[in-house]
Design a protein around this motif. Structure first.
Motif, PDB file in Angstrom:
ATOM      1  N   LYS A  14       0.825  -1.205   0.000  1.00  0.00           N
ATOM      2  CA  LYS A  14       0.000   0.000   0.000  1.00  0.00           C
ATOM      3  C   LYS A  14       0.859   1.255   0.000  1.00  0.00           C
ATOM      4  O   LYS A  14       1.969   1.273   0.528  1.00  0.00           O
ATOM      5  CB  LYS A  14      -0.905   0.007   1.240  1.00  0.00           C
ATOM      6  CG  LYS A  14      -1.881  -1.152   1.279  1.00  0.00           C
ATOM      7  CD  LYS A  14      -2.706  -1.136   2.558  1.00  0.00           C
ATOM      8  CE  LYS A  14      -3.669  -2.325   2.594  1.00  0.00           C
ATOM      9  NZ  LYS A  14      -4.481  -2.331   3.842  1.00  0.00           N
ATOM     10  N   LEU A  15       0.333   2.308  -0.593  1.00  0.00           N
ATOM     11  CA  LEU A  15       1.029   3.598  -0.560  1.00  0.00           C
ATOM     12  C   LEU A  15       1.010   4.147   0.864  1.00  0.00           C
ATOM     13  O   LEU A  15      -0.002   4.070   1.560  1.00  0.00           O
ATOM     14  CB  LEU A  15       0.356   4.595  -1.499  1.00  0.00           C
ATOM     15  CG  LEU A  15       0.433   4.321  -2.995  1.00  0.00           C
ATOM     16  CD1 LEU A  15      -0.204   5.471  -3.764  1.00  0.00           C
ATOM     17  CD2 LEU A  15       1.875   4.128  -3.450  1.00  0.00           C
ATOM     18  N   HIS A  16       2.131   4.725   1.271  1.00  0.00           N
ATOM     19  CA  HIS A  16       2.228   5.326   2.597  1.00  0.00           C
ATOM     20  C   HIS A  16       2.685   6.772   2.464  1.00  0.00           C
ATOM     21  O   HIS A  16       2.943   7.273   1.354  1.00  0.00           O
ATOM     22  CB  HIS A  16       3.170   4.515   3.495  1.00  0.00           C
ATOM     23  CG  HIS A  16       4.524   4.263   2.880  1.00  0.00           C
ATOM     24  ND1 HIS A  16       5.439   5.261   2.672  1.00  0.00           N
ATOM     25  CD2 HIS A  16       5.096   3.128   2.414  1.00  0.00           C
ATOM     26  CE1 HIS A  16       6.527   4.764   2.124  1.00  0.00           C
ATOM     27  NE2 HIS A  16       6.340   3.462   1.948  1.00  0.00           N
ATOM     28  N   ILE A  17       2.791   7.453   3.569  1.00  0.00           N
ATOM     29  CA  ILE A  17       3.086   8.886   3.549  1.00  0.00           C
ATOM     30  C   ILE A  17       4.438   9.172   2.899  1.00  0.00           C
ATOM     31  O   ILE A  17       4.621  10.208   2.253  1.00  0.00           O
ATOM     32  CB  ILE A  17       3.033   9.490   4.986  1.00  0.00           C
ATOM     33  CG1 ILE A  17       3.162  11.013   4.953  1.00  0.00           C
ATOM     34  CG2 ILE A  17       4.090   8.864   5.869  1.00  0.00           C
ATOM     35  CD1 ILE A  17       2.030  11.717   4.221  1.00  0.00           C
ATOM     36  N   GLY A  18       5.392   8.225   3.018  1.00  0.00           N
ATOM     37  CA  GLY A  18       6.704   8.456   2.414  1.00  0.00           C
ATOM     38  C   GLY A  18       6.668   8.466   0.906  1.00  0.00           C
ATOM     39  O   GLY A  18       7.147   9.411   0.266  1.00  0.00           O
ATOM     40  N   ASN A  19       6.054   7.439   0.298  1.00  0.00           N
ATOM     41  CA  ASN A  19       6.065   7.445  -1.167  1.00  0.00           C
ATOM     42  C   ASN A  19       4.995   8.338  -1.762  1.00  0.00           C
ATOM     43  O   ASN A  19       5.138   8.808  -2.890  1.00  0.00           O
ATOM     44  CB  ASN A  19       6.026   6.022  -1.763  1.00  0.00           C
ATOM     45  CG  ASN A  19       4.965   5.132  -1.179  1.00  0.00           C
ATOM     46  OD1 ASN A  19       3.904   5.577  -0.771  1.00  0.00           O
ATOM     47  ND2 ASN A  19       5.256   3.838  -1.131  1.00  0.00           N
ATOM     48  N   ILE A  20       3.934   8.646  -1.015  1.00  0.00           N
ATOM     49  CA  ILE A  20       2.947   9.571  -1.574  1.00  0.00           C
ATOM     50  C   ILE A  20       3.535  10.981  -1.611  1.00  0.00           C
ATOM     51  O   ILE A  20       3.173  11.798  -2.464  1.00  0.00           O
ATOM     52  CB  ILE A  20       1.618   9.542  -0.795  1.00  0.00           C
ATOM     53  CG1 ILE A  20       0.464   9.961  -1.721  1.00  0.00           C
ATOM     54  CG2 ILE A  20       1.648  10.468   0.413  1.00  0.00           C
ATOM     55  CD1 ILE A  20       0.221   9.056  -2.877  1.00  0.00           C
ATOM     56  N   ARG A  21       4.458  11.286  -0.720  1.00  0.00           N
ATOM     57  CA  ARG A  21       5.132  12.594  -0.776  1.00  0.00           C
ATOM     58  C   ARG A  21       5.886  12.729  -2.098  1.00  0.00           C
ATOM     59  O   ARG A  21       5.858  13.793  -2.736  1.00  0.00           O
ATOM     60  CB  ARG A  21       6.100  12.727   0.404  1.00  0.00           C
ATOM     61  CG  ARG A  21       6.857  14.050   0.447  1.00  0.00           C
ATOM     62  CD  ARG A  21       7.632  14.145   1.739  1.00  0.00           C
ATOM     63  NE  ARG A  21       8.443  15.344   1.814  1.00  0.00           N
ATOM     64  CZ  ARG A  21       9.754  15.348   2.033  1.00  0.00           C
ATOM     65  NH1 ARG A  21      10.400  14.201   2.185  1.00  0.00           N
ATOM     66  NH2 ARG A  21      10.429  16.477   2.104  1.00  0.00           N
ATOM     67  N   THR A  22       6.537  11.646  -2.533  1.00  0.00           N
ATOM     68  CA  THR A  22       7.217  11.668  -3.830  1.00  0.00           C
ATOM     69  C   THR A  22       6.223  11.906  -4.954  1.00  0.00           C
ATOM     70  O   THR A  22       6.478  12.694  -5.878  1.00  0.00           O
ATOM     71  CB  THR A  22       7.960  10.339  -4.055  1.00  0.00           C
ATOM     72  OG1 THR A  22       8.939  10.177  -3.029  1.00  0.00           O
ATOM     73  CG2 THR A  22       8.641  10.317  -5.407  1.00  0.00           C
TER      74      THR A  22
END
Length: 456
Positions: A14-22
């Protein structure tokens, strides 16, 4: 040239805050330049990639409003990667190697024991055709390594420059010494490409102009720049943002499962709160709630992103969500309130919005104003007298002040002794929105019943 960027998650979780920031940084860069945002699913890991995870990625991006103009799947491009690999083989830049994982591990341990760096010794490059044929006859299948543009001391050739450098749009001048790295494996034994290779081919074919990703890819970028050069292609501009740490200063990596975008959505957070927090975290701009992504795009500038780690705190995200809702007009909230079964109109929303952290909190105050509650009676004599002093309707915000003045005159009470028992009886709660706004919404019938200790 049209600004073209890509967000390239692997559908293995699942997407998390780290990769959604990218994803957000890439999206804002494209949006501000009027460019193209591509979703590229890095799904060559056949065992771990699933369509369920891919659909979850799409759902998260749609929820955040990060709509892509084009979707690509690496699993559909295997023939293209094989074609480009043949080009590199013909140029002598891809060479077959036959060591097993255990054999490579033993080599590394021996090198370390001798005080040498654990760099691949290019044994595969030195195999003769007969030796390769013998290994393959034994059932071994090769993996393929990319020969980095440096020269090992055993070759007897003049040393080549090993330093790759670029001006990073976030980190400034960067260098990677390829001489300190092993020749990377680009093709697995089963013929599938690794990210290092497939990503370069995609970036060339899709005319990617900017790569924005985490600083954990800096060394990888040095290798990929060498692959771009070997393919005769101009690489995109590179920008490596810092990674996130928790409020305690430690890495988020072990806790990212609890910080998924799906979790935020299920907790009732607003998309624009998540977008605002992720886009502004670790920048020189204040972290404030913005009502539309256009506002974030107007602020966006890669030069504002700090090289220091961004500190992410879920508590701060929820506080930002509350600030966003406190500013939201009824017109913007009406549809979502209706979906919650709340039909109180603008007067209700303006009365309660300052007391909600997530929109679903409004249901509690809808029950207080339009439903039945169990009153809490702290001073029955006072609340009974107050019930008798309720003025006739219609009521407005001035009613509360006039009503409490009469109760104070009749009971001799003031301050907390006056107001706290009234709040407990009328709302069943110690705190909340101003009663001057709530009382007209509660209405005389409910107010009288509650002041007399009856459910109403």
């Amino acid at each position: 040239m049209t600004t073209t960027v890509r967000f390239a998650p692997s559908p293995t979780g699942k997407l998390h805050i780290g990769n959604i920031r990218t994803a957000i940084l890439n999206y804002l860069l494209a949006m501000k330049a009027g460019g193209t945002f591509i979703l590229r699913l890095d799904d060559t890991d056949r065992e771990r990639s699933t369509e369920a995870f891919a659909e979850g990625i799409r759902a998260d991006l749609h929820w955040l409003g990060l709509d892509w103009q084009r979707e690509e799947h690496q699993s559909a491009r295997l023939a293209r990667y094989a074609e480009v690999a043949e080009t590199l083989k013909a140029a002598g830049r891809l060479y077959p190697c036959y060591e097993s994982g255990e054999e490579l591990d033993r080599k590394r341990k021996r090198q370390l024991a001798r005080g040498l760096p654990p760099i691949y010794d290019r044994a595969g490059l030195k195999l003769t055709a007969e030796e390769r044929a013998k290994l393959e006859a034994e059932g071994r299948r090769p993996h393929w390594r990319f020969r980095l543009p440096n020269t090992d001391s055993a070759s007897g050739l003049a040393p080549l420059p090993t330093i790759v450098s670029w001006n990073d749009l976030i980190r400034g001048d960067q260098t990677v010494d390829l001489g300190s790295l092993s020749d990377p494996v680009l093709i697995r034994e089963d013929g599938t490409p690794l990210y290092t290779f497939a990503g370069v081919v995609d970036d060339i074919d899709f005319a990617i102009t900017h790569i924005v990703r985490g600083e954990d890819h800096v060394t990888n970028s040095g290798v990929q720049l060498a692959i771009f050069e070997a393919l005769g292609a101009t690489p995109p501009a590179l920008a490596h943002h810092s990674l996130l740490i928790g409020a305690d200063g430690h890495a988020l990596s072990k806790r990212l499962g609890t910080l998924s975008i799906e979790t935020f959505r299920n907790e009732g957070l607003e998309p624009m709160a998540v977008l605002s927090h992720a886009a502004l975290l670790g920048t020189s701009d204040a972290i404030e709630p913005h009502g539309h992504i256009d506002e974030l795009a107007a602020l966006f500038d890669l030069r504002k992103i700090s090289t220091a780690p961004g500190r992410f705190d879920p508590v701060e995200l929820k506080a930002l969500n509350a600030k966003l809702l406190h500013k939201r007009t009824f017109a913007d909230a009406a549809d979502k309130l209706a979906a919650l079964g709340i039909t109180g109109g603008a007067a209700f929303w303006e009365a309660v919005r300052g007391n909600v952290t997530v929109l679903a909190d409004a249901r509690e105050w809808w029950q207080v104003t339009a439903g039945e509650i169990e009153p809490v009676i702290e001073n029955s004599d006072m609340t009974a007298k107050a019930a008798a002093l309720l003025p006739p309707e219609p009521w407005d915000e001035a009613t509360w002040s006039a009503f409490t003045a009469e109760v104070a005159k009749a009971t001799g009470l003031k301050g907390r002794a006056l107001f706290h028992p009234l709040r407990l009886a009328l709302t069943g709660r110690d705190s909340g929105p101003e009663l001057k706004a709530l009382l007209p919404l509660i209405g005389r019938t409910r107010a009288e019943a509650r002041l007399l200790g009856r459910r109403g």
